[in-house]
Scaffold this motif. Structure first.
Motif, PDB file in Angstrom:
ATOM      1  N   GLN A  99      68.202  71.303  42.882  1.00  0.00           N
ATOM      2  CA  GLN A  99      66.761  71.234  42.950  1.00  0.00           C
ATOM      3  C   GLN A  99      66.312  71.050  44.392  1.00  0.00           C
ATOM      4  N   VAL A 100      65.045  71.314  44.611  1.00  0.00           N
ATOM      5  CA  VAL A 100      64.508  71.263  45.968  1.00  0.00           C
ATOM      6  C   VAL A 100      64.389  69.820  46.447  1.00  0.00           C
ATOM      7  N   GLN A 101      64.819  69.612  47.666  1.00  0.00           N
ATOM      8  CA  GLN A 101      64.643  68.303  48.316  1.00  0.00           C
ATOM      9  C   GLN A 101      64.022  68.509  49.688  1.00  0.00           C
ATOM     10  N   LEU A 102      63.085  67.644  50.024  1.00  0.00           N
ATOM     11  CA  LEU A 102      62.490  67.606  51.359  1.00  0.00           C
ATOM     12  C   LEU A 102      62.800  66.234  51.944  1.00  0.00           C
ATOM     13  N   VAL A 103      63.464  66.224  53.079  1.00  0.00           N
ATOM     14  CA  VAL A 103      63.880  64.963  53.688  1.00  0.00           C
ATOM     15  C   VAL A 103      63.249  64.840  55.069  1.00  0.00           C
ATOM     16  N   MET A 116      54.211  75.339  54.351  1.00  0.00           N
ATOM     17  CA  MET A 116      54.539  73.915  54.363  1.00  0.00           C
ATOM     18  C   MET A 116      53.387  73.119  54.962  1.00  0.00           C
ATOM     19  N   ALA A 117      53.404  71.833  54.734  1.00  0.00           N
ATOM     20  CA  ALA A 117      52.313  70.990  55.219  1.00  0.00           C
ATOM     21  C   ALA A 117      52.795  69.568  55.439  1.00  0.00           C
ATOM     22  N   TRP A 118      52.031  68.849  56.219  1.00  0.00           N
ATOM     23  CA  TRP A 118      52.181  67.407  56.368  1.00  0.00           C
ATOM     24  C   TRP A 118      50.889  66.749  55.890  1.00  0.00           C
ATOM     25  N   SER A 119      51.048  65.732  55.050  1.00  0.00           N
ATOM     26  CA  SER A 119      49.937  64.897  54.624  1.00  0.00           C
ATOM     27  C   SER A 119      50.236  63.467  55.043  1.00  0.00           C
ATOM     28  N   ARG A 120      49.226  62.637  55.032  1.00  0.00           N
ATOM     29  CA  ARG A 120      49.428  61.228  55.345  1.00  0.00           C
ATOM     30  C   ARG A 120      48.545  60.360  54.465  1.00  0.00           C
ATOM     31  N   MET A 177      52.996  73.570  50.574  1.00  0.00           N
ATOM     32  CA  MET A 177      51.547  73.657  50.586  1.00  0.00           C
ATOM     33  C   MET A 177      50.976  73.697  49.175  1.00  0.00           C
ATOM     34  N   ASP A 178      51.708  74.234  48.225  1.00  0.00           N
ATOM     35  CA  ASP A 178      51.190  74.268  46.847  1.00  0.00           C
ATOM     36  C   ASP A 178      51.376  72.946  46.124  1.00  0.00           C
ATOM     37  N   GLY A 179      51.971  71.973  46.795  1.00  0.00           N
ATOM     38  CA  GLY A 179      52.102  70.641  46.213  1.00  0.00           C
ATOM     39  C   GLY A 179      53.234  70.468  45.219  1.00  0.00           C
ATOM     40  N   SER A 180      54.055  71.507  45.063  1.00  0.00           N
ATOM     41  CA  SER A 180      55.126  71.406  44.068  1.00  0.00           C
ATOM     42  C   SER A 180      56.206  70.407  44.475  1.00  0.00           C
ATOM     43  N   TYR A 181      56.456  70.302  45.771  1.00  0.00           N
ATOM     44  CA  TYR A 181      57.526  69.437  46.262  1.00  0.00           C
ATOM     45  C   TYR A 181      57.025  68.568  47.419  1.00  0.00           C
ATOM     46  N   TRP A 182      57.466  67.297  47.376  1.00  0.00           N
ATOM     47  CA  TRP A 182      57.081  66.328  48.396  1.00  0.00           C
ATOM     48  C   TRP A 182      58.331  65.605  48.875  1.00  0.00           C
ATOM     49  N   GLY A 183      58.299  65.210  50.128  1.00  0.00           N
ATOM     50  CA  GLY A 183      59.336  64.335  50.638  1.00  0.00           C
ATOM     51  C   GLY A 183      59.045  62.894  50.254  1.00  0.00           C
ATOM     52  N   GLN A 184      59.943  62.007  50.657  1.00  0.00           N
ATOM     53  CA  GLN A 184      59.813  60.597  50.281  1.00  0.00           C
ATOM     54  C   GLN A 184      58.840  59.846  51.173  1.00  0.00           C
ATOM     55  N   GLY A 185      58.476  60.432  52.291  1.00  0.00           N
ATOM     56  CA  GLY A 185      57.540  59.794  53.209  1.00  0.00           C
ATOM     57  C   GLY A 185      58.248  59.053  54.325  1.00  0.00           C
TER      58      GLY A 185
END
Length: 114
Positions: free
Chosen positions: A1-5, A35-39, A99-107
């Protein structure tokens, strides 16, 4: 599965710089994925900070325009957020996401303080 680290958060002084990195793995066709960065700061709503298409077109929130730069290296499945001229109000947990919000990193925590 997809992981963002994510990596690269920490403490910086006002006016200083930090660079965040986010590496994707697990089946994402990264070069075709925006891709995107949110805070999210304590007590505040999550904010979209920067976004970048697979081809490298970038957009920024007004609050960071001219100070933050989002880039990507498709060969490394990695997206970066270079943050300069940091302000105390940039303190937040920063999340890498598709960007579509399907996957997020842990922050990763970014704290700007003198």
């Amino acid at each position: 599965q997809v992981q963002l680290v994510e990596s690269g958060g920490g403490l910086a002084q006002p006016g200083g710089s930090l660079r965040l990195s986010c590496t994707a793995s697990g089946g994402l066709i990264f070069s075709f994925t925006s891709m995107a960065w949110s805070r999210q700061a304590p007590g505040k709503q999550r904010e979209l900070v920067a976004q970048i298409t697979g081809g490298g077109n970038a957009k920024y929130a007004d609050s960071v325009k001219g100070r933050f730069t989002i880039t990507r290296d498709n060969a490394k499945n990695t997206v970066y957020l270079q943050m300069a001229s940091l302000k105390v109000e940039d303190t937040a947990v920063y999340y890498c996401r598709t960007m579509d919000g399907s996957y997020w990193g842990q922050g990763t925590q970014v704290t700007v303080a003198s």
